[in-house]
Write an enzyme that holds these catalytic residues in place. Structure first.
Site, PDB file in Angstrom:
ATOM      1  N   SER A   1       0.835  -1.199   0.000  1.00  0.00           N
ATOM      2  CA  SER A   1       0.000   0.000   0.000  1.00  0.00           C
ATOM      3  C   SER A   1       0.871   1.250   0.000  1.00  0.00           C
ATOM      4  CB  SER A   1      -0.929  -0.004   1.220  1.00  0.00           C
ATOM      5  OG  SER A   1      -1.835  -1.077   1.162  1.00  0.00           O
TER       6      SER A   1
ATOM      7  N   LYS B   1      16.177  -9.619  -1.084  1.00  0.00           N
ATOM      8  CA  LYS B   1      15.899  -8.323  -0.459  1.00  0.00           C
ATOM      9  C   LYS B   1      15.402  -8.604   0.959  1.00  0.00           C
ATOM     10  CE  LYS B   1      13.363  -3.973  -0.994  1.00  0.00           C
ATOM     11  NZ  LYS B   1      12.793  -3.990   0.374  1.00  0.00           N
TER      12      LYS B   1
ATOM     13  N   ARG C   1      20.275   3.191   9.656  1.00  0.00           N
ATOM     14  CA  ARG C   1      20.166   3.927   8.394  1.00  0.00           C
ATOM     15  C   ARG C   1      19.604   5.333   8.608  1.00  0.00           C
ATOM     16  NH1 ARG C   1      15.910   4.136   4.632  1.00  0.00           N
ATOM     17  NH2 ARG C   1      16.586   4.885   2.597  1.00  0.00           N
TER      18      ARG C   1
ATOM     19  N   GLU D   1      22.325  -6.082   6.929  1.00  0.00           N
ATOM     20  CA  GLU D   1      20.916  -6.146   7.318  1.00  0.00           C
ATOM     21  C   GLU D   1      20.813  -6.968   8.595  1.00  0.00           C
ATOM     22  OE1 GLU D   1      16.847  -5.091   5.871  1.00  0.00           O
ATOM     23  OE2 GLU D   1      18.892  -4.550   5.270  1.00  0.00           O
TER      24      GLU D   1
END
Length: 692
Positions: free
Chosen positions: A61, A138, A159, A195
């Site tokens: 969304s 990803k 980040r 990550e």
């Protein structure tokens, strides 16, 4: 303006529509308004996702809103330097030092459409010629910068906004896959991007522990990771199962010629890489890679939401450059959201304050109505047996409004039979008894889960509203042995509190002052605070009004339970529940212990006026001139009803500061007038009610 107020004006904040009218049908004024609403909404979603770690819409969304904003800005020449399309999202939180990144940590342009991936490839080849691509999963975790100087970990930074982030080095050092020193022939200076994530199996196990301890589980592995890495106490981080994949070089004193070469060197340095990385010669192979990973997605022990396709050659990367938001040499080919059907990874058993055992299915995260969920109610043993649900089964999950999702049906059986509740409480080991379809722990307040929840409820907004007694502080007090009952709260002293980790003189004094204030509570608040099953604030007010004193309530409940049925909102079932509560010897002793410290005030049993006769009010948010409870008592004293939810029978919704979005939406749906506090007071004055 609060988020609830914005909800009324901005359709893109909650449950946003993603089927947009064609751009050609919009006037310039309409486009400008939509762009402003989209910018406002995206900034709020960015804040919730990156800072609060509490997103209110699904990723797809968000992607649709962002794509629409970019489309409108281009079509109507509405570009602006402050637009979310011109800057990376997120801001550092205040508790950590803010650190500038060695190199920008930009976003990755993305799409779930194959045509957009091919367009990326065509642009790359048009600008730099033939290239090879490195294809990587990803990861759906928390991206961080790790800086090594002379082989030692110098700092780890979130980040943040892409230019600067939060220094979380102390926390990062507790993660097993973060080397404190590099190995091998490493560069003198190396900054890598990694990550941080929580493996799916560990996430489910951790959530199970949280549920069984009576804590709120995390919504998904990413939220668990983000919430953990920003903990101020590194010991908490050390206890949680975090891991890291390293996937890029941001800067180094000795750069390799290609990304593939960089990744091949990482293990030599002790930096963990992902084993699903592949180098391909063309975009067709990259698309095939993505489709294969989509099929294998559920078998991986980490969450991914697509693949990243990167130009391998570093010189070509430099030539392609970057925009203000993303590098032009990389593209994320996203997966479609999982929808409704998922697997039950485990079942946890939650123990409520009344001892009721509630089985909770721990799910592989799934998108249900635009919200990612990882747990669903199984309600009770009878329903589990009826639906034949077991761990490992594939199930369909549904949501009803804003409540916890539930398992609707089994789509595919993996294990025979159905899940059976344990014979003993998972918290205290006491025997479990059945009362029809409901299972109960018999441990009472000797069960830590029931004890903690009872204390939390006693101090909650529906109880005595004792600030400083939340979930974490109550757990500390119970685990430290300082509190074994509600009454023990009033035996706490400053020295014992300040000996607890995280407690200082000020926080200890504030809690003791709050407890002192609570020694003479209004009678309705005290009745509600006891946590009697089926008795909330509204019924507690009716009982107080009917009987006037706590002792009269207790005596009627023990000796004349039929009298309780004369009270509004109290039927035969509720009356029997109140009787059973007060007839219990254990409850009687617990209440007497509290009454040794607390003297509930008498309530006014006189009949008030009838100025508001026949009207029904609902209150939401906080009022300035009086508490919400006082406002409810006021309107009831003058003949009105005060209920907890909006319906077609509601005459007015009174909305204070930070009102509930659901009640506002229900009021609009039922054409119920919404009054702010000033309009509410004006209504009372017009009806002849003296507020002085």
């Amino acid at each position: 303006m609060s988020v609830a107020d914005e909800d009324e004006e901005n359709p893109y904040l909650r449950d946003p529509p993603t089927d947009f009218a064609p751009v050609a049908e919009l006037s310039e004024a309409e486009a400008e308004r939509q762009v402003e609403q989209l910018r406002q909404a995206i900034r709020e979603h960015d804040r919730r996702y990156y800072v609060e770690n509490d997103p209110i819409i699904a990723d797809r969304s968000y992607d649709a809103l962002f794509a629409r904003l970019r489309e409108l800005e281009a079509a109507f020449d509405l570009d602006h330097p402050d637009s979310p399309t011109r800057s990376v999202s997120g801001e550092p939180i205040e508790e950590f030092d803010t650190v500038e990144h060695v190199a920008p940590m930009l976003s990755i342009d993305n799409s779930g459409e194959e045509a957009d991936v091919r367009e990326f490839d065509e642009r790359v080849r048009r600008e730099v010629g033939d290239v090879r691509y490195v294809c990587e999963p990803k990861f759906d975790g928390v991206s961080m910068e790790f800086v090594y100087e002379d082989g030692s970990l110098e700092r780890a930074v979130t980040r943040g906004d892409g230019r600067e982030g939060d220094d979380v080095t102390r926390n990062a050092r507790t993660i097993g896959s973060v080397p404190q020193r590099l190995r091998g022939d490493h560069p003198d200076f190396l900054t890598v991007r990694g990550e941080v994530y929580m493996p799916k199996d560990d996430f489910q196990a951790h959530n199970r522990e949280r549920i069984e301890r009576g804590e709120e589980p995390f919504a998904n592995p990413r939220n668990a990771t983000a919430g953990t890495i920003r903990q101020l106490d590194p010991s908490i981080v050390a206890e949680r199962p975090l891991a890291v994949f390293y996937f890029d070089v941001l800067d180094a004193s000795d750069l390799e010629d290609s990304h593939r070469d960089e990744l091949e060197r990482f293990p030599e340095y002790g930096l963990r890489t992902n084993d699903r990385v592949e180098v391909v010669d063309d975009i067709e192979s990259a698309i095939d890679y993505r489709n294969r990973l989509l099929e294998e997605r559920d078998d991986l022990d980490y969450e991914i939401d697509g693949v990243v396709i990167k130009v391998d050659d570093r010189e070509a990367r430099e030539e392609l450059g970057r925009t203000a938001r993303h590098d032009r040499w990389a593209f994320a080919y996203k997966f479609p959201a999982r929808a409704e059907v998922t697997t039950i990874a485990d079942v946890a058993v939650q123990v409520g304050r009344t001892g009721r055992l509630t089985p909770v299915a721990l799910l592989d995260p799934v998108d249900v109505g635009g919200v990612t969920v990882s747990r669903a109610s199984l309600h009770n043993p009878e329903e589990i047996a009826e639906k034949n649900v077991n761990v490992g089964d594939t199930v369909r999950v549904q949501r009803a409004g804003d409540v916890i999702p539930y398992v609707e049906e089994v789509v595919e059986k993996t294990n025979e039979g159905h899940y059976e509740l344990p014979d003993s409480c998972p918290i205290c080991g006491s025997p479990v008894e059945r009362d029809g379809p409901i299972a109960f722990c018999t441990g009472g307040l000797t069960c830590d889960a029931q004890l903690r929840r009872s204390i939390e409820y006693y101090a909650s907004d529906d109880g005595l509203d004792i600030e400083g007694l939340g979930e974490q502080s109550v757990r500390q007090l119970v685990d430290a042995g300082l509190v074994a009952s509600v009454a023990d709260l009033y035996e706490l002293d400053r020295e014992a509190l300040t000996d607890l980790e995280g407690w200082g003189e000020t926080s200890a004094e504030n809690l003791l002052a709050e407890l002192e204030t609570s020694r003479e509570p209004p009678l309705p608040d005290f009745i509600s605070a006891l946590g009697i099953p089926l008795i909330g604030p509204t019924t507690a007010r009716e009982l107080a009004r009917e009987f006037g004193t706590f002792e009269d309530v207790r005596q009627a409940a023990k000796n004349e339970p039929e009298r309780l049925e004369d009270v509004d909102d109290v039927g035969e079932t509720v009356a029997e529940t109140i009787h059973e509560f007060f007839a219990s010897e254990a409850n009687a002793a617990a209440v007497d212990d509290v009454l040794a410290h607390v003297s509930p005030q008498e309530a006014d049993t006189g009949v008030g006026g009838d100025e508001l006769d026949g009207l029904t009010f609902v209150f939401t948010g906080s009022l300035e001139a009086m508490t919400r409870g006082d406002a409810q008592e006021l309107v009831e004293a003058h003949g009105a009803n005060a209920t907890g939810s909006v319906s077609g029978n509601t005459n007015y919704l009174v909305a204070g500061e930070s009102p509930g979005a659901t009640k506002l939406e229900d009021a609009e749906a039922n054409d119920v007038p919404i009054l702010d506090e000033a309009a509410f007071r004006e209504l009372l004055t017009d009806r002849g009610i003296d507020l002085e």
